[in-house]
Scaffold this active site. Sequence first.
Site, PDB file in Angstrom:
ATOM      1  N   GLU A 177      37.276  42.061  32.217  1.00  0.00           N
ATOM      2  CA  GLU A 177      36.192  41.079  32.066  1.00  0.00           C
ATOM      3  C   GLU A 177      35.147  41.261  33.164  1.00  0.00           C
ATOM      4  OE1 GLU A 177      37.489  36.961  31.997  1.00  0.00           O
ATOM      5  OE2 GLU A 177      35.450  36.202  31.924  1.00  0.00           O
ATOM      6  N   LYS A 219      36.235  42.074  27.666  1.00  0.00           N
ATOM      7  CA  LYS A 219      35.754  40.691  27.568  1.00  0.00           C
ATOM      8  C   LYS A 219      34.437  40.585  28.332  1.00  0.00           C
ATOM      9  CE  LYS A 219      36.957  35.903  28.671  1.00  0.00           C
ATOM     10  NZ  LYS A 219      38.009  34.895  28.655  1.00  0.00           N
TER      11      LYS A 219
HETATM   12  C1  5MM Z   1      38.820  29.383  31.577  1.00  0.00           C
HETATM   13  O1  5MM Z   1      38.065  29.842  32.682  1.00  0.00           O
HETATM   14  C2  5MM Z   1      38.550  31.063  33.231  1.00  0.00           C
HETATM   15  C3  5MM Z   1      39.056  30.918  34.596  1.00  0.00           C
HETATM   16  O2  5MM Z   1      38.080  30.601  35.503  1.00  0.00           O
HETATM   17  P1  5MM Z   1      38.438  30.387  37.079  1.00  0.00           P
HETATM   18  O3  5MM Z   1      39.314  31.520  37.526  1.00  0.00           O
HETATM   19  O4  5MM Z   1      37.080  30.402  37.712  1.00  0.00           O
HETATM   20  O5  5MM Z   1      39.106  29.078  37.212  1.00  0.00           O
HETATM   21  C4  5MM Z   1      37.453  32.143  33.084  1.00  0.00           C
HETATM   22  O6  5MM Z   1      37.754  33.348  33.713  1.00  0.00           O
HETATM   23  C5  5MM Z   1      37.315  32.392  31.639  1.00  0.00           C
HETATM   24  O7  5MM Z   1      38.451  33.045  31.133  1.00  0.00           O
HETATM   25  C6  5MM Z   1      36.102  33.211  31.249  1.00  0.00           C
HETATM   26  O8  5MM Z   1      35.047  33.108  32.131  1.00  0.00           O
HETATM   27  C7  5MM Z   1      35.681  32.753  29.867  1.00  0.00           C
HETATM   28  O9  5MM Z   1      35.547  31.370  29.874  1.00  0.00           O
HETATM   29  P2  5MM Z   1      34.169  30.743  29.387  1.00  0.00           P
HETATM   30  O10 5MM Z   1      34.285  29.289  29.773  1.00  0.00           O
HETATM   31  O11 5MM Z   1      33.103  31.492  30.124  1.00  0.00           O
HETATM   32  O12 5MM Z   1      34.174  30.982  27.906  1.00  0.00           O
END
Ligand code: 5MM
Length: 337
Positions: A177, A219
Amino acid sequence: MSETLESIALAMVATGKGILAADESSGTIKKRFDAINVESTEDNRRDYREMMFRTTDAMTNHISGVILFDETIRQKGADGTPLVDVIKAAGALPGIKVDGGAKELAGAPGEMITEGLDGLRDRFAQYYKIGARFAKWRAVINIGENIPSTYCISTNVHALARYAKLAQEAGIVPIVEPEVIMDGSHSIERCEEVTETTLIALFDALREQEVNLEGCILKPNMVISGSTASNRAGVQEVAERTLKVFKRTVPAAIPGIVFLSGGQSDLEATAHLGAMNKMGPLPWKLSFSYGRALQAAPQKAWAGKADNVPAAQAAFGHRAKMNSLASKGEYSTDLEK
Ligand code: 5MM
């Protein structure tokens, strides 16, 4: 068929299915719970996540896997069943976030490097035993004045490739990602340029470190205007520019691309995915791995109250279904009603 990296990766992007990112670290889930006035206790986090994992129709028909945080992959549901087993019983795959978060990159103000490689081989072996069959590592690339630097991109993609190779060695499919962050007033052209540069560097690093592309899922962010840009690009332009960049940079050997939502509204994230899938045929499956865009509605409906569980499950089920349709190019906004 025996389980291979390739078969797991294909299952993750099975037709009409995408991934639920429920791997919020402690700080992030607290922020989400603060917004709905729920205290972030271990039990509340368990109840909230278990509620989604027990939304049977969504989990069986629209969700291929769930990315979990370390706490959740070890947690038991209210009746004592491990949450990993609840997910598997619904027919989905448990996954694990293994990065240690993005920290300030030395000597590079405003830029980040993701930590967590130390001891990762042993952690993978343990997560495999618990049931994880895929993992996630997120790199953060900020756009700003004179950033991102080549230094930031190259250190982050190097770490992504090292993580991916260790995951594959353990029989776990890596989700890589590289998130080009949407915050800022930059144009969609600038996002396009940075996303293209990042993906070129990422696939160079994966190749250099001999990562098996058929057993790897990407991702990425979509190519989109900065969140505070004037004249933000519309759905069609986002879809066209995103696909243009991916066709230039993502090898067809990658079985699937699952988008992050990155701060888009849930409806925007679905509309963009739907528009791209109407522009096929494409060399890879194009689906979702949303956190906020799948969870904003159920969080609001739940608000920490047991009485609201059916409404929250309905909200989660609806978003999962809309995104499933979008992943097949069958979405239109009328279906939201
Ligand atoms: C769910 O959020 C994930 C974890 O974030 P932190 O490590 O900052 O707590 C994040 O990595 C997430 O998997 C991705 O960014 C995709 O989530 P979004 O909200 O951007 O769809």
